[in-house]
Design a protein around this motif. Sequence first.
Motif, PDB file in Angstrom:
ATOM      1  N   LEU A  67       2.541   1.704  -3.451  1.00  0.00           N
ATOM      2  CA  LEU A  67       1.622   2.131  -4.505  1.00  0.00           C
ATOM      3  C   LEU A  67       1.136   3.566  -4.338  1.00  0.00           C
ATOM      4  O   LEU A  67       0.804   4.231  -5.311  1.00  0.00           O
ATOM      5  CB  LEU A  67       0.417   1.183  -4.573  1.00  0.00           C
ATOM      6  N   HIS A  68       1.085   4.052  -3.086  1.00  0.00           N
ATOM      7  CA  HIS A  68       0.531   5.382  -2.828  1.00  0.00           C
ATOM      8  C   HIS A  68       1.574   6.434  -2.467  1.00  0.00           C
ATOM      9  O   HIS A  68       1.212   7.573  -2.170  1.00  0.00           O
ATOM     10  CB  HIS A  68      -0.546   5.291  -1.745  1.00  0.00           C
ATOM     11  N   ASP A  69       2.844   6.054  -2.507  1.00  0.00           N
ATOM     12  CA  ASP A  69       3.916   7.005  -2.212  1.00  0.00           C
ATOM     13  C   ASP A  69       4.048   7.984  -3.382  1.00  0.00           C
ATOM     14  O   ASP A  69       4.287   7.583  -4.518  1.00  0.00           O
ATOM     15  CB  ASP A  69       5.233   6.259  -2.003  1.00  0.00           C
ATOM     16  N   LYS A  70       3.888   9.254  -3.095  1.00  0.00           N
ATOM     17  CA  LYS A  70       3.937  10.284  -4.150  1.00  0.00           C
ATOM     18  C   LYS A  70       5.339  10.394  -4.772  1.00  0.00           C
ATOM     19  O   LYS A  70       5.489  10.781  -5.911  1.00  0.00           O
ATOM     20  CB  LYS A  70       3.525  11.645  -3.576  1.00  0.00           C
ATOM     21  N   LYS A 101       3.729  -2.048 -11.998  1.00  0.00           N
ATOM     22  CA  LYS A 101       2.494  -2.377 -11.287  1.00  0.00           C
ATOM     23  C   LYS A 101       1.954  -3.731 -11.741  1.00  0.00           C
ATOM     24  O   LYS A 101       1.485  -4.526 -10.932  1.00  0.00           O
ATOM     25  CB  LYS A 101       1.442  -1.289 -11.515  1.00  0.00           C
ATOM     26  N   THR A 116      -3.669  -4.426   0.416  1.00  0.00           N
ATOM     27  CA  THR A 116      -2.303  -3.988   0.163  1.00  0.00           C
ATOM     28  C   THR A 116      -1.565  -3.645   1.453  1.00  0.00           C
ATOM     29  O   THR A 116      -0.347  -3.760   1.519  1.00  0.00           O
ATOM     30  CB  THR A 116      -2.267  -2.766  -0.778  1.00  0.00           C
ATOM     31  N   ARG A 117      -2.292  -3.246   2.495  1.00  0.00           N
ATOM     32  CA  ARG A 117      -1.656  -2.953   3.784  1.00  0.00           C
ATOM     33  C   ARG A 117      -1.133  -4.219   4.465  1.00  0.00           C
ATOM     34  O   ARG A 117      -0.317  -4.149   5.363  1.00  0.00           O
ATOM     35  CB  ARG A 117      -2.629  -2.236   4.705  1.00  0.00           C
ATOM     36  N   HIS A 137       0.836  -1.205   0.000  1.00  0.00           N
ATOM     37  CA  HIS A 137       0.000   0.000   0.000  1.00  0.00           C
ATOM     38  C   HIS A 137       0.870   1.255   0.000  1.00  0.00           C
ATOM     39  O   HIS A 137       0.636   2.197  -0.766  1.00  0.00           O
ATOM     40  CB  HIS A 137      -0.933  -0.008   1.212  1.00  0.00           C
ATOM     41  N   GLU A 138       1.892   1.270   0.856  1.00  0.00           N
ATOM     42  CA  GLU A 138       2.781   2.436   0.918  1.00  0.00           C
ATOM     43  C   GLU A 138       3.521   2.631  -0.402  1.00  0.00           C
ATOM     44  O   GLU A 138       3.683   3.760  -0.873  1.00  0.00           O
ATOM     45  CB  GLU A 138       3.780   2.266   2.071  1.00  0.00           C
TER      46      GLU A 138
END
Length: 87
Positions: free
Chosen positions: A42-45, A54, A80-81, A39-40
């Motif tokens: 995939l969502h890290d800017k 992906k 994902t977490r 999760h981190e």
Amino acid sequence: MEIIFNLSHENLEPLIGACVEITDKIIIVTPYYKNGTLHELLHDKKTKLKNEQKKKILLGVLDGLNYLNENGIYTGNVETRDNCHKN
């Protein structure tokens, strides 16, 4: 639980231990991965994953889940977490 301890697959985290006596849920113990969760990632800017990266991650997760299912282990809801990434 013995079946789970004996499973080995490149896309699965090794199982170190488990506890079934404290709550009504199974608590599993896996190695610590300093890179964090899927999760981190995939969502890290700051991390810009390309679609091909992906896709590779998704296929790896599906391959691991398929391996579990083929061995009679059904995971239920996978988030994902709850998934770590090694590199």
